[in-house]
Write a protein that holds these residues in place. Structure first.
Motif, PDB file in Angstrom:
ATOM      1  N   SER A  69      -0.480 -40.021 -50.200  1.00  0.00           N
ATOM      2  CA  SER A  69       0.804 -40.159 -50.869  1.00  0.00           C
ATOM      3  C   SER A  69       1.822 -40.922 -50.030  1.00  0.00           C
ATOM      4  CB  SER A  69       1.381 -38.774 -51.200  1.00  0.00           C
ATOM      5  OG  SER A  69       0.544 -38.084 -52.098  1.00  0.00           O
ATOM      6  N   ARG A  70       1.676 -40.854 -48.701  1.00  0.00           N
ATOM      7  CA  ARG A  70       2.671 -41.431 -47.793  1.00  0.00           C
ATOM      8  C   ARG A  70       1.989 -42.008 -46.565  1.00  0.00           C
ATOM      9  NH1 ARG A  70       8.000 -37.882 -48.501  1.00  0.00           N
ATOM     10  NH2 ARG A  70       7.420 -36.627 -50.306  1.00  0.00           N
ATOM     11  N   ASN A  71       2.763 -42.843 -45.857  1.00  0.00           N
ATOM     12  CA  ASN A  71       2.299 -43.456 -44.607  1.00  0.00           C
ATOM     13  C   ASN A  71       3.310 -43.262 -43.496  1.00  0.00           C
ATOM     14  OD1 ASN A  71       1.401 -45.705 -46.918  1.00  0.00           O
ATOM     15  ND2 ASN A  71      -0.195 -45.278 -45.416  1.00  0.00           N
ATOM     16  N   VAL A  72       2.812 -43.179 -42.274  1.00  0.00           N
ATOM     17  CA  VAL A  72       3.640 -43.350 -41.088  1.00  0.00           C
ATOM     18  C   VAL A  72       3.166 -44.629 -40.416  1.00  0.00           C
ATOM     19  CG1 VAL A  72       4.377 -42.426 -38.876  1.00  0.00           C
ATOM     20  CG2 VAL A  72       3.980 -40.876 -40.810  1.00  0.00           C
ATOM     21  N   ILE A  73       4.041 -45.627 -40.377  1.00  0.00           N
ATOM     22  CA  ILE A  73       3.683 -46.965 -39.902  1.00  0.00           C
ATOM     23  C   ILE A  73       4.156 -47.112 -38.459  1.00  0.00           C
ATOM     24  CG2 ILE A  73       3.872 -49.432 -40.338  1.00  0.00           C
ATOM     25  CD1 ILE A  73       4.643 -48.677 -43.260  1.00  0.00           C
ATOM     26  N   VAL A  74       3.199 -47.305 -37.571  1.00  0.00           N
ATOM     27  CA  VAL A  74       3.460 -47.369 -36.135  1.00  0.00           C
ATOM     28  C   VAL A  74       3.568 -48.832 -35.714  1.00  0.00           C
ATOM     29  CG1 VAL A  74       2.575 -46.763 -33.855  1.00  0.00           C
ATOM     30  CG2 VAL A  74       2.238 -45.200 -35.784  1.00  0.00           C
ATOM     31  N   GLN A  75       4.629 -49.153 -34.983  1.00  0.00           N
ATOM     32  CA  GLN A  75       4.836 -50.520 -34.527  1.00  0.00           C
ATOM     33  C   GLN A  75       3.645 -51.016 -33.725  1.00  0.00           C
ATOM     34  OE1 GLN A  75       6.842 -52.809 -35.175  1.00  0.00           O
ATOM     35  NE2 GLN A  75       7.213 -54.147 -33.436  1.00  0.00           N
ATOM     36  N   ALA A  89       8.146 -52.851 -44.317  1.00  0.00           N
ATOM     37  CA  ALA A  89       7.172 -52.028 -45.029  1.00  0.00           C
ATOM     38  C   ALA A  89       7.750 -50.658 -45.369  1.00  0.00           C
ATOM     39  CB  ALA A  89       5.901 -51.882 -44.192  1.00  0.00           C
ATOM     40  N   CYS A  90       8.477 -50.064 -44.448  1.00  0.00           N
ATOM     41  CA  CYS A  90       9.092 -48.761 -44.726  1.00  0.00           C
ATOM     42  C   CYS A  90      10.060 -48.848 -45.898  1.00  0.00           C
ATOM     43  CB  CYS A  90       9.815 -48.242 -43.483  1.00  0.00           C
ATOM     44  SG  CYS A  90       8.735 -47.643 -42.174  1.00  0.00           S
ATOM     45  N   LEU A  91      10.886 -49.880 -45.895  1.00  0.00           N
ATOM     46  CA  LEU A  91      11.865 -50.036 -46.970  1.00  0.00           C
ATOM     47  C   LEU A  91      11.183 -50.279 -48.312  1.00  0.00           C
ATOM     48  CD1 LEU A  91      14.536 -52.207 -45.121  1.00  0.00           C
ATOM     49  CD2 LEU A  91      14.724 -49.785 -45.739  1.00  0.00           C
ATOM     50  N   ARG A  98       7.475 -43.640 -43.294  1.00  0.00           N
ATOM     51  CA  ARG A  98       8.337 -43.522 -42.132  1.00  0.00           C
ATOM     52  C   ARG A  98       7.776 -44.438 -41.046  1.00  0.00           C
ATOM     53  NH1 ARG A  98      11.875 -41.843 -45.012  1.00  0.00           N
ATOM     54  NH2 ARG A  98      12.702 -39.707 -45.050  1.00  0.00           N
ATOM     55  N   GLY A  99       8.600 -44.711 -40.041  1.00  0.00           N
ATOM     56  CA  GLY A  99       8.197 -45.650 -39.014  1.00  0.00           C
ATOM     57  C   GLY A  99       8.312 -45.088 -37.614  1.00  0.00           C
ATOM     58  N   VAL A 100       7.501 -45.639 -36.718  1.00  0.00           N
ATOM     59  CA  VAL A 100       7.593 -45.397 -35.283  1.00  0.00           C
ATOM     60  C   VAL A 100       7.801 -46.760 -34.635  1.00  0.00           C
ATOM     61  CG1 VAL A 100       6.389 -44.604 -33.214  1.00  0.00           C
ATOM     62  CG2 VAL A 100       6.145 -43.341 -35.369  1.00  0.00           C
ATOM     63  N   GLY A 119      14.171 -45.543 -41.960  1.00  0.00           N
ATOM     64  CA  GLY A 119      13.078 -44.578 -41.996  1.00  0.00           C
ATOM     65  C   GLY A 119      12.366 -44.355 -40.681  1.00  0.00           C
ATOM     66  N   VAL A 120      12.823 -44.974 -39.618  1.00  0.00           N
ATOM     67  CA  VAL A 120      12.194 -44.760 -38.305  1.00  0.00           C
ATOM     68  C   VAL A 120      12.532 -43.355 -37.813  1.00  0.00           C
ATOM     69  CG1 VAL A 120      12.224 -45.489 -35.882  1.00  0.00           C
ATOM     70  CG2 VAL A 120      12.111 -47.197 -37.716  1.00  0.00           C
ATOM     71  N   ARG A 121      11.517 -42.681 -37.279  1.00  0.00           N
ATOM     72  CA  ARG A 121      11.713 -41.319 -36.781  1.00  0.00           C
ATOM     73  C   ARG A 121      11.090 -41.112 -35.406  1.00  0.00           C
ATOM     74  NH1 ARG A 121      14.796 -41.895 -40.173  1.00  0.00           N
ATOM     75  NH2 ARG A 121      15.234 -40.596 -42.009  1.00  0.00           N
TER      76      ARG A 121
END
Length: 304
Positions: A69-75, A89-91, A98-100, A119-121
């Motif tokens: 359902s969701r992603n956490v996208i890591v730089q 991508a987060c936007l 969410r982003g790292v 959305g960066v956390r």
């Protein structure tokens, strides 16, 4: 701008199978990346590799195919501290990502606030020398102190042999610390051997340290294999990941690592990677904690 891939670079598996394992509703792929596309988001001059392009659209298509359902996208390290591809991508995910980020010591407060709004956390500290140049620990400590008031956490990537020299640094950080890929254990060694036991001890003694039980394709010696006609993926990694899931059920995360940067053998079938999950989280409760409850608590606490 046209970029040529690093020689020998493998593109991701083009036609992933549909997993046999049905993910719990609301599952989060808590570790994945986007690369470029380079013509829109150029790769960093200081990069140590040039990847294939891997767009947000392709990531979201994989998300839907696998049942997340969701992603956490890591730089990605190939983008350095230019977080634009990850933020874009987060936007575009409309709250479902969410982003790292990667940030430098001189990052402005305004930039941190803008990243948070996107959305960066979290921020990632990479200690793998073949991927990045060394950043002084004093600089990383300054970054940690600045992101702590935002409620962000720190993701750390290192190799198992370096844990001894990094342990004190990790334990002193003022935020939750998430270790990528179980600290990359040598799965040829026993689970209760000294190396992996040192990592387990670290998590036992320091409750602010979490672990991703991801990337069996990077750690496995045997690779994916069928046993008696069943999909039994990466069996040699299972005991390590299962141990962490069972001992620390509220501090583990899982992700695909798509599009699997810097693999130099065969690219994994992401459907098989999903079928690794019930081998390491054997009950519905553990699966929900791993895939839903824990990532939601860390990345979307306002929705709990």
């Amino acid at each position: 701008m046209k970029f040529e891939k690093t020689p020998g670079w493998l593109d991701w598996y083009a036609n992933p199978s549909k997993p046999h394992f049905v993910l719990p509703p609301g599952s989060v792929d808590a570790h994945c990346h986007v690369f470029g596309p380079g013509e829109h988001f150029p790769y960093a001059e200081e990069r140590k590799y040039t990847p294939c392009d891997a767009s947000k659209q392709q990531l979201f298509a994989l998300r839907d195919h696998l049942g997340f359902s969701r992603n956490v996208i890591v730089q990605a390290t190939c983008h350095g501290a230019d977080n634009r591809a990850m933020v874009d991508a987060c936007l575009a995910a409309n709250g479902k990502a969410r982003g790292v980020a990667t940030v430098r010591r001189d990052v402005s407060d305004e930039t941190l606030q803008a990243l948070h709004a996107a959305g960066v956390r979290g921020v990632r500290f990479n200690f793998v020398k073949r991927l990045v140049d060394f950043t002084p620990k004093a600089a990383l400590q300054e970054i940690a102190a600045r992101i702590a008031p935002l409620g962000w956490h720190i993701v750390v990537y290192f190799e198992a042999q370096d844990l001894g020299e990094l342990r004190d640094f990790f334990t002193a950080l003022p935020t939750v610390v998430v270790v990528d890929h179980m600290g990359r254990p040598d799965v040829r060694q026993p689970v209760d051997g000294p190396a992996f036991s040192a990592f387990v001890e670290l998590m036992t003694q320091h409750p602010h340290i979490w672990s991703k039980v991801s990337c069996p394709e990077r750690l496995s010696v045997t690779g994916p294999a069928a046993l008696n006609g069943e999909r039994q993926s990466y069996r040699d990694v299972v005991p390590f990941a299962r141990h962490l899931v069972e001992q620390f059920p509220d501090r583990v995360l899982w992700g695909t690592d798509w599009p699997h940067p810097n693999l130099n053998n065969a690219m994994p079938d992401d459907g098989l990677l999903v079928d690794f999950i019930p081998l390491i989280a054997e009950t519905a409760l553990l699966q929900r904690k791993l895939l839903v409850d824990n990532p939601m608590r860390l990345y979307w606490p306002e929705e709990i």
